[in-house]
Design a protein around this motif. Structure first.
Motif, PDB file in Angstrom:
ATOM      1  N   GLU A  63      31.640  33.149  40.492  1.00 24.90           N
ATOM      2  CA  GLU A  63      32.236  32.347  39.414  1.00 24.90           C
ATOM      3  C   GLU A  63      33.226  33.181  38.603  1.00 24.90           C
ATOM      4  O   GLU A  63      34.297  32.697  38.225  1.00 24.90           O
ATOM      5  CB  GLU A  63      31.146  31.790  38.496  1.00 24.90           C
ATOM      6  CG  GLU A  63      30.353  30.672  39.100  1.00 24.90           C
ATOM      7  CD  GLU A  63      31.219  29.478  39.492  1.00 24.90           C
ATOM      8  OE1 GLU A  63      32.048  29.037  38.664  1.00 24.90           O
ATOM      9  OE2 GLU A  63      31.076  29.000  40.627  1.00 24.90           O
ATOM     10  N   LYS A  66      36.472  33.472  40.460  1.00 22.66           N
ATOM     11  CA  LYS A  66      37.308  32.276  40.304  1.00 22.66           C
ATOM     12  C   LYS A  66      38.100  32.347  39.005  1.00 22.66           C
ATOM     13  O   LYS A  66      39.300  32.059  38.981  1.00 22.66           O
ATOM     14  CB  LYS A  66      36.451  31.011  40.313  1.00 22.66           C
ATOM     15  CG  LYS A  66      35.889  30.653  41.661  1.00 22.66           C
ATOM     16  CD  LYS A  66      35.030  29.415  41.559  1.00 22.66           C
ATOM     17  CE  LYS A  66      34.266  29.155  42.837  1.00 22.66           C
ATOM     18  NZ  LYS A  66      33.341  28.020  42.709  1.00 22.66           N
ATOM     19  N   LYS A  67      37.438  32.746  37.937  1.00 23.82           N
ATOM     20  CA  LYS A  67      38.114  32.852  36.641  1.00 23.82           C
ATOM     21  C   LYS A  67      39.188  33.926  36.656  1.00 23.82           C
ATOM     22  O   LYS A  67      40.257  33.763  36.060  1.00 23.82           O
ATOM     23  CB  LYS A  67      37.090  33.119  35.542  1.00 23.82           C
ATOM     24  CG  LYS A  67      36.199  31.931  35.275  1.00 23.82           C
ATOM     25  CD  LYS A  67      35.190  32.204  34.205  1.00 23.82           C
ATOM     26  CE  LYS A  67      34.322  30.954  34.025  1.00 23.82           C
ATOM     27  NZ  LYS A  67      33.344  31.106  32.978  1.00 23.82           N
ATOM     28  N   THR A  71      43.165  33.385  36.019  1.00 23.16           N
ATOM     29  CA  THR A  71      43.885  34.222  35.057  1.00 23.16           C
ATOM     30  C   THR A  71      45.088  34.889  35.716  1.00 23.16           C
ATOM     31  O   THR A  71      46.164  34.988  35.111  1.00 23.16           O
ATOM     32  CB  THR A  71      42.937  35.281  34.458  1.00 23.16           C
ATOM     33  OG1 THR A  71      41.834  34.608  33.852  1.00 23.16           O
ATOM     34  CG2 THR A  71      43.641  36.149  33.445  1.00 23.16           C
TER      35      THR A  71
END
Length: 117
Positions: A63, A66-67, A71
């Motif tokens: 997760e 993914k962030k 970004t």
């Protein structure tokens, strides 16, 4: 000021364009490539490697990955917004002939950079 080109320009520009092949070729900067290289270097060295962490936290790391990628893409969106803001700050059409020549080189570099962003 790649290659000492600032002396070539008489009028103030937000940044100094360069030519892709010395004194010929398209006007551009290395801003998109430099941004990409810095972000990629960060991703290579600052991220956790799944094989180095316990399996119990690997899904959380996925997760987080993914962030990080969102970004990464957002950084290029921000870069394009900076280009847009720079263009909006000035009326590039109300200048003398010599000034317009320099502005046109700068604007060509922005267009060529935008294609690569």
């Amino acid at each position: 000021n790649a290659g000492g080109l600032a002396a070539h320009y008489t009028y103030k520009l937000p940044w100094i364009p360069q030519r892709k092949k010395g004194s010929t070729g398209v006007f551009m900067t290395q801003i998109p490539e430099d941004t990409e290289q810095l972000l990629t270097t960060y991703l290579m060295y600052a991220r956790f490697k799944k094989e180095n962490v316990a399996k119990s936290v690997q899904s959380e790391l996925a997760e987080l990955d993914k962030k990080v990628y969102v970004t990464y893409c957002s950084a290029f969106m921000y870069l394009s917004e900076c280009y847009h803001q720079t263009l909006d700050e000035k009326d590039w059409t109300t200048a003398g002939e010599d000034e317009l020549v320099e502005y046109s080189e700068f604007l060509c570099s922005v267009a060529n950079d935008a294609k690569r962003i």
